[in-house]
Design a protein around this motif. Structure first.
Motif, PDB file in Angstrom:
ATOM      1  N   ILE A   5      41.918  27.719  41.990  1.00 35.90           N
ATOM      2  CA  ILE A   5      41.166  28.426  42.622  1.00 35.90           C
ATOM      3  C   ILE A   5      42.082  29.790  42.978  1.00 35.90           C
ATOM      4  O   ILE A   5      41.475  30.650  42.679  1.00 35.90           O
ATOM      5  N   ARG A   6      43.141  29.473  43.063  1.00 35.99           N
ATOM      6  CA  ARG A   6      44.307  30.626  43.116  1.00 35.99           C
ATOM      7  C   ARG A   6      44.442  31.465  41.898  1.00 35.99           C
ATOM      8  O   ARG A   6      44.410  32.623  41.771  1.00 35.99           O
ATOM      9  N   ARG A   7      44.268  30.770  40.868  1.00 38.14           N
ATOM     10  CA  ARG A   7      44.351  31.346  39.464  1.00 38.14           C
ATOM     11  C   ARG A   7      42.998  32.203  39.137  1.00 38.14           C
ATOM     12  O   ARG A   7      43.071  33.272  38.611  1.00 38.14           O
ATOM     13  N   VAL A   8      41.887  31.565  39.503  1.00 39.36           N
ATOM     14  CA  VAL A   8      40.755  32.331  39.346  1.00 39.36           C
ATOM     15  C   VAL A   8      40.579  33.599  40.340  1.00 39.36           C
ATOM     16  O   VAL A   8      39.814  34.586  39.907  1.00 39.36           O
ATOM     17  N   GLU A   9      41.159  33.501  41.512  1.00 39.64           N
ATOM     18  CA  GLU A   9      41.336  34.621  42.426  1.00 39.64           C
ATOM     19  C   GLU A   9      42.219  35.745  41.680  1.00 39.64           C
ATOM     20  O   GLU A   9      41.946  36.894  42.083  1.00 39.64           O
ATOM     21  N   GLY A  10      42.962  35.361  40.723  1.00 36.16           N
ATOM     22  CA  GLY A  10      43.882  36.115  40.122  1.00 36.16           C
ATOM     23  C   GLY A  10      43.228  36.798  38.814  1.00 36.16           C
ATOM     24  O   GLY A  10      44.054  37.212  37.885  1.00 36.16           O
ATOM     25  N   TRP A  11      42.083  36.585  38.530  1.00 33.03           N
ATOM     26  CA  TRP A  11      41.027  36.758  37.441  1.00 33.03           C
ATOM     27  C   TRP A  11      41.419  36.036  36.194  1.00 33.03           C
ATOM     28  O   TRP A  11      41.571  36.555  35.213  1.00 33.03           O
ATOM     29  N   GLU A  12      41.946  34.779  36.452  1.00 33.73           N
ATOM     30  CA  GLU A  12      42.091  34.012  35.268  1.00 33.73           C
ATOM     31  C   GLU A  12      40.914  33.141  35.208  1.00 33.73           C
ATOM     32  O   GLU A  12      40.655  32.618  36.197  1.00 33.73           O
ATOM     33  N   ARG A  23      36.263  14.593  27.955  1.00 36.01           N
ATOM     34  CA  ARG A  23      36.238  13.815  26.783  1.00 36.01           C
ATOM     35  C   ARG A  23      36.566  14.894  25.683  1.00 36.01           C
ATOM     36  O   ARG A  23      36.051  14.890  24.469  1.00 36.01           O
ATOM     37  N   GLY A  24      37.491  15.874  25.981  1.00 40.38           N
ATOM     38  CA  GLY A  24      37.738  16.785  24.878  1.00 40.38           C
ATOM     39  C   GLY A  24      36.784  18.014  24.458  1.00 40.38           C
ATOM     40  O   GLY A  24      36.759  19.014  23.762  1.00 40.38           O
ATOM     41  N   LYS A  25      35.589  18.052  25.411  1.00 38.54           N
ATOM     42  CA  LYS A  25      34.534  19.083  25.009  1.00 38.54           C
ATOM     43  C   LYS A  25      34.409  19.743  26.439  1.00 38.54           C
ATOM     44  O   LYS A  25      34.248  19.602  27.521  1.00 38.54           O
ATOM     45  N   PRO A  26      34.327  21.159  26.241  1.00 40.53           N
ATOM     46  CA  PRO A  26      34.047  22.029  27.483  1.00 40.53           C
ATOM     47  C   PRO A  26      32.824  21.643  28.138  1.00 40.53           C
ATOM     48  O   PRO A  26      31.441  21.644  27.334  1.00 40.53           O
ATOM     49  N   VAL A  27      32.712  21.510  29.499  1.00 38.89           N
ATOM     50  CA  VAL A  27      31.557  21.361  30.410  1.00 38.89           C
ATOM     51  C   VAL A  27      31.183  22.221  31.292  1.00 38.89           C
ATOM     52  O   VAL A  27      30.325  22.439  31.662  1.00 38.89           O
ATOM     53  N   ALA A  28      32.192  23.039  31.664  1.00 44.45           N
ATOM     54  CA  ALA A  28      32.272  24.101  32.752  1.00 44.45           C
ATOM     55  C   ALA A  28      33.361  25.073  32.770  1.00 44.45           C
ATOM     56  O   ALA A  28      34.546  24.910  32.077  1.00 44.45           O
ATOM     57  N   ALA A  29      33.011  26.118  33.478  1.00 41.60           N
ATOM     58  CA  ALA A  29      34.003  27.144  33.441  1.00 41.60           C
ATOM     59  C   ALA A  29      34.193  27.795  34.871  1.00 41.60           C
ATOM     60  O   ALA A  29      33.294  27.718  35.902  1.00 41.60           O
ATOM     61  N   LEU A  30      35.419  27.959  35.474  1.00 41.97           N
ATOM     62  CA  LEU A  30      35.648  28.501  36.794  1.00 41.97           C
ATOM     63  C   LEU A  30      36.059  29.865  36.531  1.00 41.97           C
ATOM     64  O   LEU A  30      36.848  30.314  35.598  1.00 41.97           O
ATOM     65  N   LEU A  31      35.586  30.938  36.870  1.00 41.92           N
ATOM     66  CA  LEU A  31      35.712  32.322  36.776  1.00 41.92           C
ATOM     67  C   LEU A  31      35.354  33.051  38.194  1.00 41.92           C
ATOM     68  O   LEU A  31      34.882  32.653  39.108  1.00 41.92           O
ATOM     69  N   PRO A  32      36.077  34.112  38.471  1.00 40.56           N
ATOM     70  CA  PRO A  32      35.943  35.076  39.515  1.00 40.56           C
ATOM     71  C   PRO A  32      34.463  35.332  39.793  1.00 40.56           C
ATOM     72  O   PRO A  32      33.590  35.576  38.959  1.00 40.56           O
ATOM     73  N   TYR A  33      34.176  35.235  40.964  1.00 43.42           N
ATOM     74  CA  TYR A  33      32.711  35.592  41.686  1.00 43.42           C
ATOM     75  C   TYR A  33      32.327  36.944  41.055  1.00 43.42           C
ATOM     76  O   TYR A  33      30.985  36.892  40.581  1.00 43.42           O
ATOM     77  N   GLU A  34      32.851  37.993  41.094  1.00 43.52           N
ATOM     78  CA  GLU A  34      32.456  39.002  40.658  1.00 43.52           C
ATOM     79  C   GLU A  34      32.044  38.831  39.093  1.00 43.52           C
ATOM     80  O   GLU A  34      31.152  39.758  38.618  1.00 43.52           O
ATOM     81  N   GLU A  35      32.987  38.321  38.391  1.00 41.78           N
ATOM     82  CA  GLU A  35      32.504  38.205  37.055  1.00 41.78           C
ATOM     83  C   GLU A  35      31.130  37.413  36.775  1.00 41.78           C
ATOM     84  O   GLU A  35      30.383  37.775  35.939  1.00 41.78           O
ATOM     85  N   TYR A  36      31.050  36.274  37.434  1.00 40.06           N
ATOM     86  CA  TYR A  36      29.737  35.604  37.670  1.00 40.06           C
ATOM     87  C   TYR A  36      28.474  36.545  38.108  1.00 40.06           C
ATOM     88  O   TYR A  36      27.650  36.319  37.370  1.00 40.06           O
TER      89      TYR A  36
END
Length: 86
Positions: A17-24, A31-44
Motif C-alpha cells: 500500500i505504501r508503494r502504491v501511495e508512492g505511485w508504484e 501460479r506465475g500468471k498475473p491475476v490482479a494489479a494494485l495501482l494508485p486510486y487516481e490512476e484507477y
C-alpha cells in the motif's frame, strides 16, 4: 513495476500500500500468471473515465448507425419519467 505472488502480497500488504501511495504499480500473480494489479486510486479513476468515455463513443456510433438521435432518446426518456410521476 513490481510483481509478486499472492502469498508474498499477503505477508507484505502494508508495504505494498505504501508503494502504491508512492505511485508504484504492483502486479499480483497466482501460479506465475498475473491475476490482479494494485495501482494508485487516481490512476484507477482515470482508467475508469477512459473506459466510460469509450463506451459512450460506441453507443454514439450505434445510434448513428441506427438513425436514432439524441433528441429522440431525450424526449422518450422525459415522457417515461413524466408517466412514472403521475
Amino acid at each position: 513495476m513490481m510483481s509478486l505472488n499472492v502469498t508474498q502480497a499477503k505477508e507484505s500488504f502494508l508495504d505494498l500500500i505504501r508503494r502504491v501511495e508512492g505511485w508504484e504499480s504492483v502486479v499480483l500473480e497466482k501460479r506465475g500468471k498475473p491475476v490482479a494489479a494494485l495501482l494508485p486510486y487516481e490512476e484507477y479513476a482515470n482508467l475508469s473515465r477512459i473506459k466510460n468515455y469509450l463506451a459512450m463513443q460506441e453507443i454514439s456510433e450505434a445510434m448513428k448507425d441506427s438513425g436514432i438521435t439524441a433528441g429522440e432518446i431525450f424526449r422518450a426518456s422525459r415522457q417515461e419519467l413524466e408517466a412514472r410521476e403521475k
